[in-house]
Design a protein around this motif. Sequence first.
Motif: not given
Ligand SMILES: [Mg+2]
Length: 502
Positions: A49, A91, A171-172
């Motif tokens: 991240s 995220q 991000d995820e």
């Molecule tokens: Mg992360």
Amino acid sequence: MADREARNILSIRGMCKSFGRNRVLDHINFDVREGTIMGLMGENGAGKSTMMKCLFGTYQKDEGTILLDGKEVNFSGPKDALENGVAMVHQELNQCLERNVLDNLFLGRYPKNSMGIVDENRMRNEASDLFRKLNMTVNLTVPMKTMSVSARQMVEIAKAISYNAKLIVLDEPTSSLTVREVAKLFEMMRNLKAQGISLVYISHKMDEIFEICDQVSVLRDGKLVLTRRTADTNMNELIAAMVGRTLDNRFPPVDNTPGDVVLSVQHLSTKYEPNLKDISFDVREGEIFGLYGLVGAGRSELLETMFGVRTRAAGRVYYKGRLMNFNSSKDAMDHGFAMITEERKATGLFLEGDLTFNTTITNLTHYMSGVALSRDKMVKATANQINIMHTKCMGPSDSITALSGGNQQKVIFGKWLERDPSVFLMDEPTRGIDVGAKYEIYELIIKMAKMGKAIIVVSSEMPEILGITNRIGVMSNGRLAGIVNTAQTNQEELLTLSTKYL
Ligand SMILES: [Mg+2]
Ligand SMILES: Nc1ncnc2c1ncn2[C@@H]1O[C@H](COP(=O)(O)OP(=O)(O)OP(=O)(O)O)[C@@H](O)[C@H]1O
């Protein structure tokens, strides 16, 4: 093929970033070819991240250069990045929950009409167009807080796309999406790719990486240790690159021996959607009881109702013969129940506090010295939990927001362990956690079972639910469709049961 002689849309060279004494990125070189999807993997805290936030302008890098489409860029902040063709879905969602979908979509860039007044019609039309193109049905005027996590995530993804970015970082994004939503997202990603847009896809899920990415890079401890075409690598190579060793098994042996029934749920029902209908089951002392089901089947609702945060319409819960019909989470905690919630940021953590505060908060009476709280005792307990959980941090006084997503989850675990509960309810306990740390959490769950705790684990991951439980209850549309012995069941049976009442 997508990666024939394509140009690099993004080229990162020699990027470094530290937070205080903590060097998080160490001379990173990272390329993304135009019109391809690059996977980015690595353990919790590896720096994924942070690397993308340095690109996006959320953080400023200390050293190195970033080339976008061959030109050096240095974004001063997200707005700058968005205006220059880079979008990012974070995220941890950062949305205004009180405002509606439209507001969230246009925040900071409201279209104005010739009078300088916000042009709501245009907003509405553009938004409808966008969602139609993405094949999504979203009510534009409801406040975000009334929407599910997955719906909010989809809005965030739509927003990133609406900026007409050349490069989109996710991000995820799938950590709270249903199987169907993931399929939709992948379809969206393939469409974007076909239009020449490039994507960076951060995920802990191997199967997703192999399904959707052309290439994959692995970060370990702030260094980029591997880049491969997904066609030329495999799961074992990626895991070895991530954890620096090979993991022979994904699950530790489940060698606990459950005793007598201690927890008994009888005819539990709730009134509001998605409502529970007459749920009954028992859990033994030292047993790990899994709850499987499709998203929306009522698994979280069941845990929440047992924990006293959702209202019962009928039914009873007993522990060792005593009635445990709680009316609040405090009530539940006072009786030795613990619950790890699915949505850690909203309900599991105090973001203003440090690790010590977050670890000890639910248990303050333990750390009294005379009549005063002893910071010393609290710090010691926290250090102990950091140790047990292998939480990646500088120490007990780190602020919780300085930890990577997966490490925040470990703090929540540590907090509950500190309370030494007898009944432990866990809703997706390893969501967002890397493979190495997952294994550690599984070991912990089994260890707690061996200590005689009754454990209920909700998981949407089939291998996980089959890998770490003694029995599994399968829910379907608010009902318990069946209970099976883990050793004697298989994926097919679980899936069949999960659709029984649809
Ligand atoms: Mg992360
Ligand atoms: N704002 C910050 N202040 C201090 N340290 C930070 C900050 N943000 C990140 N870190 C540290 O940087 C390291 C990398 O964190 P990062 O969030 O990039 O990890 P990640 O690879 O995305 O992990 P995860 O898979 O858990 O999301 C961690 O050790 C984290 O504690």
